[in-house]
Design a protein around this motif. Structure first.
Motif, PDB file in Angstrom:
ATOM      1  N   HIS A   1     -24.887  -5.530 -37.305  1.00  0.00           N
ATOM      2  CA  HIS A   1     -24.571  -4.455 -38.549  1.00  0.00           C
ATOM      3  C   HIS A   1     -23.082  -5.199 -38.917  1.00  0.00           C
ATOM      4  O   HIS A   1     -23.000  -4.960 -40.149  1.00  0.00           O
ATOM      5  N   HIS A   2     -22.253  -6.008 -38.117  1.00  0.00           N
ATOM      6  CA  HIS A   2     -21.105  -6.538 -38.758  1.00  0.00           C
ATOM      7  C   HIS A   2     -21.413  -7.686 -39.617  1.00  0.00           C
ATOM      8  O   HIS A   2     -20.704  -8.086 -40.760  1.00  0.00           O
TER       9      HIS A   2
ATOM     10  N   MET B   1     -22.411  -6.461 -42.966  1.00  0.00           N
ATOM     11  CA  MET B   1     -21.354  -6.084 -43.892  1.00  0.00           C
ATOM     12  C   MET B   1     -20.655  -7.366 -44.490  1.00  0.00           C
ATOM     13  O   MET B   1     -20.318  -7.389 -45.585  1.00  0.00           O
TER      14      MET B   1
ATOM     15  N   GLY C   1     -22.395   3.384 -40.878  1.00  0.00           N
ATOM     16  CA  GLY C   1     -20.896   3.278 -40.198  1.00  0.00           C
ATOM     17  C   GLY C   1     -20.742   4.556 -39.363  1.00  0.00           C
ATOM     18  O   GLY C   1     -20.568   4.376 -38.245  1.00  0.00           O
TER      19      GLY C   1
ATOM     20  N   LEU D   1     -24.332   1.598 -46.244  1.00  0.00           N
ATOM     21  CA  LEU D   1     -23.431   0.844 -45.195  1.00  0.00           C
ATOM     22  C   LEU D   1     -22.356   1.958 -44.650  1.00  0.00           C
ATOM     23  O   LEU D   1     -21.946   2.007 -43.645  1.00  0.00           O
ATOM     24  N   HIS D   2     -21.583   2.494 -45.601  1.00  0.00           N
ATOM     25  CA  HIS D   2     -20.636   3.284 -45.603  1.00  0.00           C
ATOM     26  C   HIS D   2     -20.836   4.636 -45.099  1.00  0.00           C
ATOM     27  O   HIS D   2     -20.060   5.377 -44.307  1.00  0.00           O
ATOM     28  N   LEU D   3     -21.675   5.428 -45.648  1.00  0.00           N
ATOM     29  CA  LEU D   3     -22.010   6.814 -45.487  1.00  0.00           C
ATOM     30  C   LEU D   3     -22.996   7.243 -44.198  1.00  0.00           C
ATOM     31  O   LEU D   3     -22.853   8.273 -44.015  1.00  0.00           O
TER      32      LEU D   3
ATOM     33  N   ALA E   1     -24.000  -0.096 -50.428  1.00  0.00           N
ATOM     34  CA  ALA E   1     -22.477   0.283 -50.302  1.00  0.00           C
ATOM     35  C   ALA E   1     -22.516   1.793 -49.342  1.00  0.00           C
ATOM     36  O   ALA E   1     -22.204   1.915 -48.452  1.00  0.00           O
ATOM     37  N   LYS E   2     -23.247   2.579 -50.138  1.00  0.00           N
ATOM     38  CA  LYS E   2     -23.641   4.060 -49.646  1.00  0.00           C
ATOM     39  C   LYS E   2     -24.337   4.073 -48.256  1.00  0.00           C
ATOM     40  O   LYS E   2     -23.761   4.799 -47.375  1.00  0.00           O
TER      41      LYS E   2
ATOM     42  N   ARG F   1     -22.869  -8.308 -47.368  1.00  0.00           N
ATOM     43  CA  ARG F   1     -22.720  -7.450 -48.568  1.00  0.00           C
ATOM     44  C   ARG F   1     -21.677  -7.849 -49.562  1.00  0.00           C
ATOM     45  O   ARG F   1     -21.710  -8.046 -50.588  1.00  0.00           O
ATOM     46  N   ARG F   2     -20.397  -8.402 -48.854  1.00  0.00           N
ATOM     47  CA  ARG F   2     -19.505  -8.988 -49.437  1.00  0.00           C
ATOM     48  C   ARG F   2     -19.728 -10.349 -50.159  1.00  0.00           C
ATOM     49  O   ARG F   2     -19.482 -10.671 -51.316  1.00  0.00           O
TER      50      ARG F   2
END
Length: 148
Positions: A105-106, A109, A64, A59-61, A56-57, A112-113
């Motif tokens: 990249h998408h 994501m 992204g 991917l998002h920090l 999560a980190k 990950r879900r």
């Protein structure tokens, strides 16, 4: 406006390269984390929970913001007069590679879900997908440097 873009060109180019490096680092590493998650982190507790936080980190920090910075700086570079000759093939192959990189990249994501819901793919599948960024990098770098 074109004078400003020309003046900013070396700075935008440097910023673009740094953003690409950050994004690519994440694109190379996240599928590897998914391999570990699929093979060693499927049950409750550790290491699955730690892997989920790391994913999560990353991917998002990192990924992204780096992907957005890559796109913004890249578009500014493209708008700079005299930089891109659209009659050549290379800008189109680079653009296709960058769009494919963004789609990958998408896909990461979405995966990950799926992993979080217990519906992730096998470690072997993620291991194979780990090669996608390398192939796209080859197309993009050859397009820009060789300008075929």
């Amino acid at each position: 406006m074109s004078d400003l873009l020309s003046t900013l060109y070396p700075w935008m180019k440097a910023f673009h390269v740094m953003a690409v490096m950050s994004w690519m680092a994440g694109l190379f590493y996240l599928p590897r984390l998914y391999v570990y998650h699929a093979e060693r982190g499927s049950g409750p507790g550790e290491p699955g929970e730690s892997l989920a936080v790391m994913e999560a980190k990353l991917l998002h920090l990192i990924m992204g913001p780096a992907s957005v910075a890559t796109w913004v700086a890249g578009l500014i570079l493209v708008m700079t007069p005299g930089i891109v000759d659209w009659s050549m093939i290379w800008p189109w192959t680079k653009a296709a590679g960058v769009i494919a990189m963004t789609l990958f990249h998408h896909w990461l994501m979405i995966q990950r879900r799926r992993i979080a819901s217990g519906k992730g793919l096998s470690g072997r599948h993620y291991r194979m997908m780990n090669e996608v960024p390398t192939l796209l990098m080859v197309v993009i770098v050859l397009s820009v440097i060789v300008k075929f």
